[in-house]
Design a protein around this motif. Structure first.
Motif, mmCIF file in Angstrom:
data_model
loop_
_atom_site.group_PDB
_atom_site.id
_atom_site.type_symbol
_atom_site.label_atom_id
_atom_site.label_comp_id
_atom_site.label_asym_id
_atom_site.label_seq_id
_atom_site.Cartn_x
_atom_site.Cartn_y
_atom_site.Cartn_z
ATOM 1 N N ARG A 50 10.309 -7.183 12.175
ATOM 2 C CA ARG A 50 9.944 -7.771 10.879
ATOM 3 C C ARG A 50 8.473 -7.510 10.568
ATOM 4 O O ARG A 50 8.119 -7.235 9.414
ATOM 5 N N LEU A 51 7.618 -7.599 11.573
ATOM 6 C CA LEU A 51 6.197 -7.341 11.334
ATOM 7 C C LEU A 51 5.992 -5.905 10.864
ATOM 8 O O LEU A 51 5.208 -5.658 9.928
ATOM 9 N N CYS A 52 6.665 -4.943 11.493
ATOM 10 C CA CYS A 52 6.543 -3.540 11.062
ATOM 11 C C CYS A 52 6.959 -3.386 9.603
ATOM 12 O O CYS A 52 6.299 -2.677 8.832
ATOM 13 N N ASP A 53 8.031 -4.052 9.223
ATOM 14 C CA ASP A 53 8.491 -3.952 7.840
ATOM 15 C C ASP A 53 7.484 -4.556 6.866
ATOM 16 O O ASP A 53 7.464 -4.196 5.685
ATOM 17 N N SER A 54 6.645 -5.474 7.354
ATOM 18 C CA SER A 54 5.675 -6.151 6.483
ATOM 19 C C SER A 54 4.424 -5.318 6.224
ATOM 20 O O SER A 54 3.664 -5.618 5.292
ATOM 21 N N ILE A 55 4.170 -4.282 7.045
ATOM 22 C CA ILE A 55 2.903 -3.548 6.973
ATOM 23 C C ILE A 55 2.813 -2.758 5.666
ATOM 24 O O ILE A 55 3.642 -1.895 5.382
ATOM 25 N N LEU A 56 1.771 -3.045 4.887
ATOM 26 C CA LEU A 56 1.559 -2.379 3.609
ATOM 27 C C LEU A 56 0.815 -1.067 3.776
ATOM 28 O O LEU A 56 1.096 -0.095 3.079
ATOM 29 N N TYR A 57 -0.176 -1.052 4.665
ATOM 30 C CA TYR A 57 -0.977 0.144 4.908
ATOM 31 C C TYR A 57 -1.745 -0.017 6.208
ATOM 32 O O TYR A 57 -1.835 -1.129 6.759
ATOM 33 N N ILE A 58 -2.282 1.090 6.689
ATOM 34 C CA ILE A 58 -3.081 1.109 7.926
ATOM 35 C C ILE A 58 -4.501 1.512 7.547
ATOM 36 O O ILE A 58 -4.716 2.507 6.860
ATOM 37 N N GLU A 59 -5.464 0.731 8.002
ATOM 38 C CA GLU A 59 -6.853 0.899 7.584
ATOM 39 C C GLU A 59 -7.692 1.574 8.675
ATOM 40 O O GLU A 59 -7.720 1.105 9.816
ATOM 41 N N GLN A 60 -8.362 2.653 8.316
ATOM 42 C CA GLN A 60 -9.363 3.349 9.136
ATOM 43 C C GLN A 60 -9.036 3.319 10.626
ATOM 44 O O GLN A 60 -9.769 2.763 11.442
ATOM 45 N N PRO A 61 -7.949 3.966 11.054
ATOM 46 C CA PRO A 61 -7.626 3.940 12.482
ATOM 47 C C PRO A 61 -8.493 4.874 13.316
ATOM 48 O O PRO A 61 -8.671 4.655 14.517
ATOM 49 N N VAL A 62 -9.037 5.938 12.705
ATOM 50 C CA VAL A 62 -9.725 6.993 13.457
ATOM 51 C C VAL A 62 -11.233 6.859 13.315
ATOM 52 O O VAL A 62 -11.746 6.528 12.240
ATOM 53 N N LYS A 63 -11.942 7.113 14.407
ATOM 54 C CA LYS A 63 -13.402 7.047 14.401
ATOM 55 C C LYS A 63 -13.964 7.920 13.290
ATOM 56 O O LYS A 63 -13.498 9.031 13.054
ATOM 57 N N ARG A 64 -15.008 7.429 12.633
ATOM 58 C CA ARG A 64 -15.497 8.113 11.434
ATOM 59 C C ARG A 64 -15.998 9.518 11.722
ATOM 60 O O ARG A 64 -15.997 10.373 10.834
ATOM 61 N N ALA A 65 -16.413 9.783 12.954
ATOM 62 C CA ALA A 65 -16.893 11.126 13.293
ATOM 63 C C ALA A 65 -15.802 12.173 13.112
ATOM 64 O O ALA A 65 -16.077 13.340 12.853
ATOM 65 N N ARG A 66 -14.529 11.754 13.237
ATOM 66 C CA ARG A 66 -13.414 12.699 13.116
ATOM 67 C C ARG A 66 -12.485 12.380 11.961
ATOM 68 O O ARG A 66 -11.605 13.177 11.633
ATOM 69 N N ALA A 67 -12.628 11.214 11.356
ATOM 70 C CA ALA A 67 -11.655 10.745 10.373
ATOM 71 C C ALA A 67 -11.496 11.691 9.196
ATOM 72 O O ALA A 67 -10.398 11.832 8.650
#
Length: 482
Positions: free
Chosen positions: A284-301
């Protein structure tokens, strides 16, 4: 409304310390105390009328620059120096529109910061506060609210070389068509060391306010949540399962997943998502996820594609939103959104909104999210709420009301003045005025006052003059001049 021109004639910088009621862990730092910058800007228009405006924002360590070689005090000095440099540009600029001050001064300010090893995100902080305080002064001079003023394009927003991808875009039409919200859902942040249930607490703060996730859900009634992850798949899955055990008891909820740069690449973040999907307790939690925010370090993002993760959920940039064209770069890599934070600039948010409008007109699905930088009660949280309301967002991350005890650290008379001026937004409690959140919602109709979302100002006499920044030209990490 034709866009009035004005000059910045004076700038005052103050700050004050605050203590958190609960430790707040995000990314690479656990915060227990901090300082807020308060900026006043005086303007003079072409008719000779003068007035003051104000802006406030946390001097947040380990967010604008996460270099571990820098201390928290050095991070604060970086932001003070950005404010100094932005002020120098503004005072020398002469007459211009509000948007013109930002757009014409942007490149020079970023370059000046770059010469002192201050990255574009740090640079945006100084420019954001100067622009916000100047806009507040302009709105007050004309006796109009932020919403009415922006809908009439009081700032003179128009195509400019600062955003060449938007040449020909009709900013005035976009602004005129905005319908500012009068209420907005507060998306509650679950930090990395937050107690989930009473069993997670070694000891209680004992101030009568919600501490555990269970208590927060019961007292505030949130429907939107922001869940921090730490970059350790096994540990994150265990913690998310405990969070889901609480949230799944709610009748309906939505969440965002905040990576805070904890993953080296998109594949690492995708591995977390795959593990979440494989765990039945997280269905249920997975179904609730709207978006994923900045997962990758900014040096490589902004160097690696998001295809491995974006196929699962939309991915947005936050810390990588340094240069003004970062969203353009991110879009080419598969990102779908970008955060709005008033600490990065009101004009930046509106430029990125225009990009979403332009790209979506061609069949895209791009969006802005509302995120927080521990916006404290008073001018800071009200100006950010005014911005996200103007943008038409349904929900915004709010964490300052939870980790900081209302107006703690400020004179009680100041808190009462804000509550009396904005009775829909604040509630009186045995511990003094605090944000009023009922059913997970913030009522913000009272922000439609002359100026940028605040009818009163804080007690400036109860603050310290901001010290001159120790960060100076030629500084490099670990070599801050004192």
């Amino acid at each position: 409304m034709s866009a009035p021109r004005f000059a910045v004639t004076a700038i005052e910088r103050r700050e004050w310390p605050f203590t958190l009621r609960l430790p707040f862990r995000f990314g690479v730092i656990t915060v227990t105390e901090g300082r807020q910058a308060v900026l006043r800007v005086r303007i003079r228009d072409e008719a000779g009328r003068e007035g003051w405006g104000i802006a406030a924002e946390s001097l947040a360590a380990k967010w604008f620059d996460k270099d571990p070689a820098l201390s928290d005090a050095e991070n604060e000095d970086q932001l003070r120096r950005s404010l100094e440099l932005a002020g120098e540009v503004a005072l020398a600029a002469g007459m211009n529109t509000a948007f013109g001050h930002f757009a014409d001064g942007y490149a020079g300010h970023v370059a000046a910061c770059g010469r002192e090893a201050l990255n574009p995100l740090v640079a945006s902080y100084g420019r954001a506060l100067v622009d916000r305080a100047a806009l507040d002064a302009l709105l007050k001079l004309h006796g109009v609210s932020f919403f009415a003023g922006m809908q009439a394009n009081i700032g003179g927003m128009a195509p400019h070389a600062v955003a060449p991808d938007l040449a020909g875009f009709d900013f005035a039409a976009m602004l005129a068509g905005l319908a500012p919200a009068r209420r907005i859902h507060a998306r509650h942040t679950v930090g990395l060391v937050d107690p989930i249930t009473a069993a997670d607490q070694a000891a209680r703060v004992g101030d009568g306010l919600p501490e555990t996730l269970e208590e927060v859900a019961r007292v505030y009634g949130h429907r939107y949540w922001k869940l921090k992850v730490a970059g350790d798949v096994a540990g994150d899955i265990d913690r998310l399962c405990r969070i889901a055990a609480v949230l799944d008891r709610r009748p309906g909820y939505h969440a965002s997943l905040d990576g805070n740069e904890q993953y080296a690449d998109a594949e690492g973040a995708a591995a977390l998502w795959a593990a979440m999907r494989a765990e039945p307790r997280l269905a249920r939690l997975c179904d609730s996820i709207l978006y994923i925010e900045q997962p990758v370090k900014r040096a490589r993002a902004l160097e690696t594609g998001m295809a491995a993760l974006a196929a699962a959920r939309p991915v947005i940039i936050d810390e990588s939103d340094g240069a003004l064209d970062a969203f353009v770069q991110a879009r080419a890599l598969g990102y779908a959104g970008v955060s709005s934070k008033s600490c990065k600039g009101i004009w930046r948010s509106l430029v990125n909104l225009a990009r979403c409008r332009a790209w979506n007109a061609d069949g895209g699905r791009y969006f802005l999210s509302g995120e927080d930088l521990t916006t404290l009660a008073g001018v800071c949280v009200q100006q950010d709420l005014a911005l996200v309301a103007l943008l038409g967002l349904d929900h915004v991350e709010r964490n300052g009301h939870h980790f900081i005890d209302g107006f703690a650290g400020r004179p009680k008379a100041e808190a009462v003045r804000f509550m009396e001026a904005h009775p829909d937004l604040y509630a009186d409690t045995p511990r003094g005025p605090r944000l009023r959140i009922a059913g997970g919602v913030l009522e913000i109709g009272s922000l439609a006052v002359p100026g940028l979302g605040a009818a009163v100002e804080p007690d400036l006499a109860a603050m310290e003059a901001m010290p001159k920044a120790g960060w100076s030209a030629g500084t490099r990490p670990g070599d801050v001049r004192r």
